[in-house]
Write a protein that holds these residues in place. Structure first.
Motif, mmCIF file in Angstrom:
data_model
loop_
_atom_site.group_PDB
_atom_site.id
_atom_site.type_symbol
_atom_site.label_atom_id
_atom_site.label_comp_id
_atom_site.label_asym_id
_atom_site.label_seq_id
_atom_site.Cartn_x
_atom_site.Cartn_y
_atom_site.Cartn_z
ATOM 1 N N PRO A 94 0.848 -1.200 0.000
ATOM 2 C CA PRO A 94 0.000 0.000 0.000
ATOM 3 C C PRO A 94 0.882 1.249 0.000
ATOM 4 C CG PRO A 94 -0.803 -1.602 1.588
ATOM 5 C CD PRO A 94 0.523 -2.110 1.087
ATOM 6 N N GLY A 95 0.538 2.196 -0.843
ATOM 7 C CA GLY A 95 1.311 3.428 -0.942
ATOM 8 C C GLY A 95 2.409 3.396 -1.987
ATOM 9 N N THR A 96 2.571 2.251 -2.685
ATOM 10 C CA THR A 96 3.583 2.159 -3.741
ATOM 11 C C THR A 96 3.276 3.206 -4.810
ATOM 12 O OG1 THR A 96 3.941 -0.196 -3.379
ATOM 13 C CG2 THR A 96 4.579 0.670 -5.531
ATOM 14 N N THR A 97 4.285 3.954 -5.200
ATOM 15 C CA THR A 97 4.096 4.957 -6.244
ATOM 16 C C THR A 97 4.148 4.297 -7.613
ATOM 17 O OG1 THR A 97 6.467 5.411 -6.210
ATOM 18 C CG2 THR A 97 5.054 6.850 -4.878
ATOM 19 N N PHE A 98 3.346 4.810 -8.550
ATOM 20 C CA PHE A 98 3.348 4.231 -9.888
ATOM 21 C C PHE A 98 3.221 5.317 -10.936
ATOM 22 C CE2 PHE A 98 -1.089 4.401 -8.723
ATOM 23 C CZ PHE A 98 -1.736 4.748 -9.894
ATOM 24 N N PHE A 99 3.673 4.970 -12.128
ATOM 25 C CA PHE A 99 3.615 5.874 -13.269
ATOM 26 C C PHE A 99 3.141 5.069 -14.459
ATOM 27 C CE2 PHE A 99 5.935 8.131 -16.822
ATOM 28 C CZ PHE A 99 5.121 9.250 -16.817
ATOM 29 N N TRP A 100 2.098 5.534 -15.090
ATOM 30 C CA TRP A 100 1.474 4.856 -16.223
ATOM 31 C C TRP A 100 1.934 5.579 -17.475
ATOM 32 C CZ3 TRP A 100 -3.957 4.450 -18.425
ATOM 33 C CH2 TRP A 100 -4.354 3.128 -18.566
ATOM 34 N N GLN A 101 2.734 4.946 -18.323
ATOM 35 C CA GLN A 101 3.318 5.585 -19.495
ATOM 36 C C GLN A 101 3.061 4.731 -20.741
ATOM 37 O OE1 GLN A 101 7.536 7.662 -20.667
ATOM 38 N NE2 GLN A 101 7.569 6.089 -19.156
#
Length: 177
Positions: free
Chosen positions: A33-40
């Motif tokens: 929980p709280g993992t940062t993510f980037f959708w590219q």
């Protein structure tokens, strides 16, 4: 009586889980929980943006193994986006789908006044579609993806599928096979 029947299964599950940490549970990546993510999804090999401090990157499965390795070497967890319920005419495997399994255009809104260009629903019940999707997953694995980000798996749940444009009758049971 039912509790006694399930008790051994619970013990086995607890034993397996206790041997694994939360993030890499027995080899499977499970974000905390709280993992940062980037959708590219628009990334290409020439335009891969690695400037975001996110831990998890979701990229299009068309990205090269070299670019995926570059992300992984930078400490990123890489998920490859795969559409499991649609065919997109710009994908390299599009011509493998027989016309009989390709349905109508996918809609961007409830009224279906705007569509995703070149993207069409698939008959997910077809063995041909299933084989192509298995190949997509294997390709992502061979490129070094840590996992896949599946999309368009909700054909039945998506009210647009109820429209005649899709051409297929998909049941709730079908979408979970």
């Amino acid at each position: 009586m039912a509790l006694i029947r399930f008790y051994p299964s619970i013990l086995v599950l607890l034993a397996v889980l206790s041997a694994c940490n939360f993030e890499r549970a027995c080899g499977w990546y499970m974000p905390k929980p709280g993992t940062t993510f980037f959708w590219q999804l628009s990334a290409t090999d020439d335009a891969l943006d690695m400037s975001h401090p996110a831990k998890l990157y979701t990229v299009d499965s068309s990205l090269s193994a070299k670019s995926i390795a570059k992300l992984r070497n930078a400490g990123k967890v890489v998920m490859c986006y795969i559409s499991f319920g649609t065919a997109e005419d710009y994908r390299s495997d599009y011509n493998q789908f027989p016309k009989s399994v390709i349905g109508g255009l996918t809609c961007r809104n409830e009224a279906c006044t705007d569509v995703w260009p070149g993207e069409r629903w698939l008959d997910i019940k077809s063995p041909v579609v299933k084989r192509i999707m298995e190949k997509r997953v294997q390709l992502a694995k061979s490129k070094g993806c840590d996992g896949v980000d599946p999309d368009n798996m909700n054909a039945y749940d998506n009210n647009i599928m109820a429209r005649p444009i899709s051409r297929f009758t998909i049941t709730a049971k079908d979408q979970f096979k």
